[in-house]
Each structure stands twice: as structure tokens, then as C-alpha cells.
Scaffold this active site. Structure first.
Site, PDB file in Angstrom:
ATOM      1  N   ASN A  29       9.300  22.353  -1.478  1.00 13.98           N
ATOM      2  CA  ASN A  29       9.102  20.953  -2.677  1.00 13.98           C
ATOM      3  C   ASN A  29       9.256  19.746  -1.950  1.00 13.98           C
ATOM      4  O   ASN A  29       8.790  18.856  -2.434  1.00 13.98           O
ATOM      5  CB  ASN A  29       9.757  21.205  -3.900  1.00 13.98           C
ATOM      6  CG  ASN A  29      11.374  21.240  -3.506  1.00 13.98           C
ATOM      7  OD1 ASN A  29      11.981  21.913  -2.975  1.00 13.98           O
ATOM      8  ND2 ASN A  29      11.793  20.078  -3.857  1.00 13.98           N
ATOM      9  N   SER A 156      17.217  21.540  14.634  1.00 14.76           N
ATOM     10  CA  SER A 156      17.121  19.676  14.751  1.00 14.76           C
ATOM     11  C   SER A 156      17.506  19.500  16.027  1.00 14.76           C
ATOM     12  O   SER A 156      18.481  20.183  16.903  1.00 14.76           O
ATOM     13  CB  SER A 156      18.141  19.325  13.747  1.00 14.76           C
ATOM     14  OG  SER A 156      18.450  17.896  13.936  1.00 14.76           O
ATOM     15  N   TYR A 187      26.580  20.226  10.680  1.00 18.06           N
ATOM     16  CA  TYR A 187      25.244  20.188  10.724  1.00 18.06           C
ATOM     17  C   TYR A 187      24.668  20.773  11.987  1.00 18.06           C
ATOM     18  O   TYR A 187      23.871  21.535  12.251  1.00 18.06           O
ATOM     19  CB  TYR A 187      24.539  18.860  10.232  1.00 18.06           C
ATOM     20  CG  TYR A 187      22.933  18.666  10.502  1.00 18.06           C
ATOM     21  CD1 TYR A 187      22.145  19.391   9.344  1.00 18.06           C
ATOM     22  CD2 TYR A 187      22.298  17.953  11.473  1.00 18.06           C
ATOM     23  CE1 TYR A 187      20.775  19.180   9.310  1.00 18.06           C
ATOM     24  CE2 TYR A 187      20.875  18.003  11.314  1.00 18.06           C
ATOM     25  CZ  TYR A 187      20.217  18.529  10.409  1.00 18.06           C
ATOM     26  OH  TYR A 187      19.049  18.336  10.370  1.00 18.06           O
TER      27      TYR A 187
HETATM   28  N1  LIG Z   1      13.874  15.048   8.320  1.00 14.69           N
HETATM   29  C1  LIG Z   1      14.082  14.754   9.475  1.00 14.69           C
HETATM   30  O1  LIG Z   1      13.939  13.887  10.389  1.00 14.69           O
HETATM   31  C2  LIG Z   1      14.587  15.968  10.135  1.00 14.69           C
HETATM   32  C3  LIG Z   1      14.884  16.231  11.562  1.00 14.69           C
HETATM   33  C4  LIG Z   1      15.368  17.294  12.227  1.00 14.69           C
HETATM   34  C5  LIG Z   1      15.335  18.480  11.646  1.00 14.69           C
HETATM   35  N2  LIG Z   1      15.236  18.550  10.218  1.00 14.69           N
HETATM   36  C6  LIG Z   1      15.307  19.984   9.633  1.00 14.69           C
HETATM   37  O2  LIG Z   1      13.743  20.202   8.962  1.00 14.69           O
HETATM   38  C7  LIG Z   1      14.053  20.873   7.693  1.00 14.69           C
HETATM   39  C8  LIG Z   1      13.182  20.080   6.410  1.00 14.69           C
HETATM   40  O3  LIG Z   1      13.847  19.010   6.217  1.00 14.69           O
HETATM   41  P1  LIG Z   1      13.059  17.656   5.239  1.00 14.69           P
HETATM   42  O4  LIG Z   1      13.303  16.623   6.339  1.00 14.69           O
HETATM   43  O5  LIG Z   1      11.746  18.271   4.885  1.00 14.69           O
HETATM   44  O6  LIG Z   1      14.027  17.427   4.346  1.00 14.69           O
HETATM   45  P2  LIG Z   1      13.821  17.383   2.879  1.00 14.69           P
HETATM   46  O7  LIG Z   1      12.913  16.551   2.409  1.00 14.69           O
HETATM   47  O8  LIG Z   1      15.340  16.854   2.179  1.00 14.69           O
HETATM   48  O9  LIG Z   1      13.565  18.748   2.237  1.00 14.69           O
HETATM   49  C9  LIG Z   1      14.690  19.890   2.278  1.00 14.69           C
HETATM   50  C10 LIG Z   1      14.572  20.918   1.279  1.00 14.69           C
HETATM   51  O10 LIG Z   1      15.419  21.792   1.549  1.00 14.69           O
HETATM   52  C11 LIG Z   1      16.086  22.112   0.210  1.00 14.69           C
HETATM   53  N3  LIG Z   1      17.092  22.665  -0.102  1.00 14.69           N
HETATM   54  C12 LIG Z   1      18.426  21.646  -0.020  1.00 14.69           C
HETATM   55  N4  LIG Z   1      19.617  22.621  -0.354  1.00 14.69           N
HETATM   56  C13 LIG Z   1      18.834  23.622  -0.603  1.00 14.69           C
HETATM   57  C14 LIG Z   1      19.695  24.973  -1.240  1.00 14.69           C
HETATM   58  N5  LIG Z   1      20.756  25.076  -1.486  1.00 14.69           N
HETATM   59  N6  LIG Z   1      18.743  26.011  -1.450  1.00 14.69           N
HETATM   60  C15 LIG Z   1      17.259  25.931  -1.452  1.00 14.69           C
HETATM   61  N7  LIG Z   1      16.824  24.908  -0.970  1.00 14.69           N
HETATM   62  C16 LIG Z   1      17.525  23.825  -0.699  1.00 14.69           C
HETATM   63  C17 LIG Z   1      15.637  20.619  -0.651  1.00 14.69           C
HETATM   64  O11 LIG Z   1      15.408  21.364  -2.114  1.00 14.69           O
HETATM   65  P3  LIG Z   1      15.765  19.938  -3.060  1.00 14.69           P
HETATM   66  O12 LIG Z   1      14.602  19.209  -3.212  1.00 14.69           O
HETATM   67  O13 LIG Z   1      16.038  20.869  -4.400  1.00 14.69           O
HETATM   68  O14 LIG Z   1      17.218  19.184  -2.653  1.00 14.69           O
HETATM   69  C18 LIG Z   1      14.290  20.448  -0.155  1.00 14.69           C
HETATM   70  O15 LIG Z   1      13.196  21.282  -0.581  1.00 14.69           O
HETATM   71  C19 LIG Z   1      15.336  20.628   7.419  1.00 14.69           C
HETATM   72  O16 LIG Z   1      15.820  22.257   8.092  1.00 14.69           O
HETATM   73  C20 LIG Z   1      16.159  19.872   8.095  1.00 14.69           C
HETATM   74  O17 LIG Z   1      17.539  20.288   8.865  1.00 14.69           O
HETATM   75  C21 LIG Z   1      14.349  17.391   9.642  1.00 14.69           C
END
Ligand SMILES: NC(=O)c1ccc[n+]([C@@H]2O[C@H](COP(=O)([O-])OP(=O)(O)OC[C@H]3O[C@@H](n4cnc5c(N)ncnc54)[C@H](OP(=O)(O)O)[C@@H]3O)[C@@H](O)[C@H]2O)c1
Length: 328
Positions: A29, A156, A187
Site C-alpha cells: 500500500n 537496505s 534495523y
Molecule cells: N525508503 C527508503 O529510502 C528505503 C531505503 C532502503 C531500504 N528501504 C526498504 O524498502 C522497503 C520499502 O520501504 P518504503 O520506503 O516503501 O517504506 P514505506 O513507504 O514506509 O512502506 C512500508 C510498508 O511496510 C508496511 N509495514 C510496516 N509494518 C508492517 C507490519 N507489521 N506488517 C505488514 N506490513 C507492515 C507498511 O504498512 P503500513 O502502511 O500499514 O504502515 C507499508 O506498506 C522496506 O523494507 C525498507 O526497509 C527503503
């Protein structure tokens, strides 16, 4: 303006017809998971959106109705083993194929104190690693029965640490009970675990047709880190435009490129078990900053197959897949 540092998927990969294929994307989502899901549906796939909040999934997916493929939103809270089991059982009651499992959801505990799940796990490790571990293991038979299935583990750049301090998974204290807690340490360790798990899966599944990948998606303008206290929320609000000006990455679409490459390209399966990274100025090892599809993690712990195997063995026990020494 397009970011010249971004590694892009080739157009053939993004125009493949995915009709008849089924994918699961966790955290579909928001952010990277949302963009990955949208592209798969655009190309004709059926995507099961595994969301903690079903209503949030249904809301963002409304425009998907206009696309070639289809979707369904199913509840899954990765912080609760029972919820993961219920999700997998519901999935298996409806589907008999799975072309790709995208273990995308993640979070970081923004408090300086550990938070524990109802299963007694430290929450960052529970959501990023243990929940996805249980889901993956329960779905292996279905993945094996589908031609050339792929498993993606979102890691990450943080997992790399720095040359003086490389994160490593503490097999003797996976729940942070016997050492000083660090939320970003948790993390970093969870993301090392993801890289190790991809490595271990590739070795274990090498004769099955399944391939596995760990991924650094790049910096995404997503909701990541949005769950912190007031000061952290302000810091993230200020950081986002600055990061964009510094040309880190423009969007979650750019950050979905690596997942889509690992999921759909003809090239990726030649590198099962490897780490795929978008460029990042956050690598402390300068030679890594341009990223690579694939590249070698600068963290030796992430490349340690023996520890990866031990992690898998211990994790099977912890999530209840091993009873009285037997695998179930
Ligand atoms: N953003 C960055 O710059 C970045 C950098 C490096 C790695 N990453 C990795 O990339 C992946 C996606 O990140 P993103 O940036 O797209 O983050 P995001 O927009 O915060 O999305 C995270 C997703 O994980 C879900 N989530 C959190 N807790 C959960 C739970 N207990 N059970 C099921 N779902 C859960 C969230 O659901 P809710 O909406 O309900 O909270 C949301 O859908 C993550 O693994 C993150 O560590 C991101």
C-alpha cells in the site's frame, strides 16, 4: 528531472506480458511496494497485496481497476506469526501458483527502547525478517511448483555499516535482550539477515528453479520513518526535499526499479542469491556508491553462508517450523 545516477530497468522487462502470473507483495500500500505492485498489474499480473491495513491497500489500489491485470488485498501483520500463518493459509486456499514473492514491507522502531511483539521478538527484526521468513518457508512448495519463481528480500544500504563497524546478526541474542539497544542497529541487523537469507535460499534451492535476491532500493520518497515521534517527523519532513535536491533519488518509482529487475528480467536469474543495489551516496565504502545489479556487499557478514545457514536453522525453531527437532 530524471536522476542520471538511477539504474533503470530495460524497456523489454517493463513490457513483458504477465497475464496468468501471480505475485505477492508485502507492504503493497505504500512507497516501493506500491510502485512495484502497480507496474505488475499494469503488465497484466494478478497481485496479492499483503497489507497490515486492508483499508489502506483498498484505497491506493482503486486506480488499478483500469489496468490490464488484477489485484486483491489480503490482511497480513508481519509482526505477528499467527497473522502470517493465516495469510499464507488464505492465499493457499485460493491460489496454486506463485511466480514471485516480494518481501518488501519494513519499518524501523523510532524509540530508543526495544518494542516486543506478542511472540516476544524485537519489532524491527520481527517485521523485516522473521515474518517474511515464516511466509517464505510456508510458500516454498507452491513456489517450487511454479516455473522459475523468484523470491525478493528488501534490504537496505544501512546493512553495510562502515569499515569500522559492520552490522552482524547476533545469533545468541536475536531479540536484543542482553545488550544495549540501538534502534538503527536493530534495523541494520535485520537487513543483514535479509541479505544472508537470500544467499542461503539460493544455495538450498539451486536445483528447484527458484531464484532469490536481496535488494537496496535506493532512497525513496516514501512513508518510511514516518512512525517516529514529533521531532523525527519534523526531521524527515526537512530531509526529504534536501535529499531530493542532492539527487539521491526522486521517487518510489525509481526505487522500485531494482525489485522489478529482479522479479522480471531475463538477466537476474543468472545471479541467484546476490545483492542488487541502486546507487547510494550513503555507502561508506566509496567504491560501492554507484550500486550494481548485482554487486558484492562490502559487509563480510552479509556474505557469510555458514552464519546464514545457522540463522535459518535457529529461525525455523523460533517461528515454530521445527518441533522436537523435526521440520514441519
Ligand atoms: N525508503 C527508503 O529510502 C528505503 C531505503 C532502503 C531500504 N528501504 C526498504 O524498502 C522497503 C520499502 O520501504 P518504503 O520506503 O516503501 O517504506 P514505506 O513507504 O514506509 O512502506 C512500508 C510498508 O511496510 C508496511 N509495514 C510496516 N509494518 C508492517 C507490519 N507489521 N506488517 C505488514 N506490513 C507492515 C507498511 O504498512 P503500513 O502502511 O500499514 O504502515 C507499508 O506498506 C522496506 O523494507 C525498507 O526497509 C527503503
Amino acid at each position: 528531472m530524471a536522476n542520471k545516477n538511477v539504474i533503470w530497468c530495460d524497456p523489454e522487462t517493463l513490457s513483458k506480458d504477465l497475464k496468468g502470473k501471480t505475485y505477492i507483495v508485502t507492504g503493497a500500500n505504500s512507497g516501493v511496494g506500491f510502485e512495484t505492485t502497480q507496474q505488475l498489474v499494469k503488465q497484466g499480473a494478478h497481485v496479492v497485496m499483503a497489507c497490515r491495513r486492508v483499508e489502506a491497500g483498498e484505497e491506493v489500489a482503486k486506480p488499478f481497476k483500469e489496468l490490464k491485470g488484477s489485484y486483491e488485498v489480503m490482511q497480513c501483520d508481519l509482526a505477528t506469526l499467527q497473522s502470517v500463518r493465516s495469510f499464507v493459509n488464505s492465499f493457499l486456499s485460493k491460489h496454486n501458483r506463485l511466480d514471485g514473492l516480494v518481501c518488501n514491507a519494513g519499518m524501523v522502531n523510532m524509540d530508543n527502547q526495544p518494542k516486543y511483539t506478542t511472540d516476544g521478538f524485537e519489532i524491527t527484526m520481527a517485521v523485516s525478517f522473521f515474518g517474511h521468513f515464516l511466509m517464505t518457508e510456508m510458500l516454498l512448495d507452491t513456489l517450487k511448483n511454479t516455473d522459475s519463481a523468484r523470491i525478493l528480500l528488501l534490504s537496505s544500504v544501512v546493512h553495510a555499516g562502515n569499515p569500522k563497524n559492520r552490522y552482524e546478526v547476533h545469533l545468541d541474542d536475536l531479540h536484543w535482550k542482553n545488550r544495549k539497544y540501538s534502534n538503527f542497529g536493530a534495523y541494520g541487523e535485520a537487513k543483514v539477515a535479509s541479505v544472508q537469507y537470500a544467499l542461503e535460499l539460493a544455495e538450498r534451492l539451486k536445483d528447484t528453479g527458484i531464484t532469490s535476491y536481496s535488494i537496496h532500493p535506493g532512497w525513496a520518497r516514501s512513508n518510511f520513518g514516518g512512525g517516529g515521534n514529533f521531532l523525527i517527523k519534523i526531521a524527515m519532513t526537512i530531509a526529504k526535499p534536501i535529499f531530493t535536491l542532492l539527487n539521491f533519488s526522486d521517487s518510489s518509482w525509481e526505487s522500485a526499479q531494482t525489485s522489478l529487475h529482479c522479479l522480471l528480467s531475463d538477466e537476474a536469474p543468472k545471479h541467484s542469491g546476490k545483492y542488487f543495489s541502486q546507487h547510494s551516496v550513503l555507502y561508506r565504502d566509496k567504491e560501492c556508491r554507484k550500486g550494481g545489479w548485482p554487486m558484492k556487499s562490502p559487509n563480510p557478514h552479509a556474505n557469510d553462508l555458514d552464519t546464514a545457514k545457522k540463522l535459518v536453522e535457529i529461525s525455523r525453531d523460533l517461528v515454530g517450523l521445527k518441533i522436537n527437532g523435526a521440520h514441519v
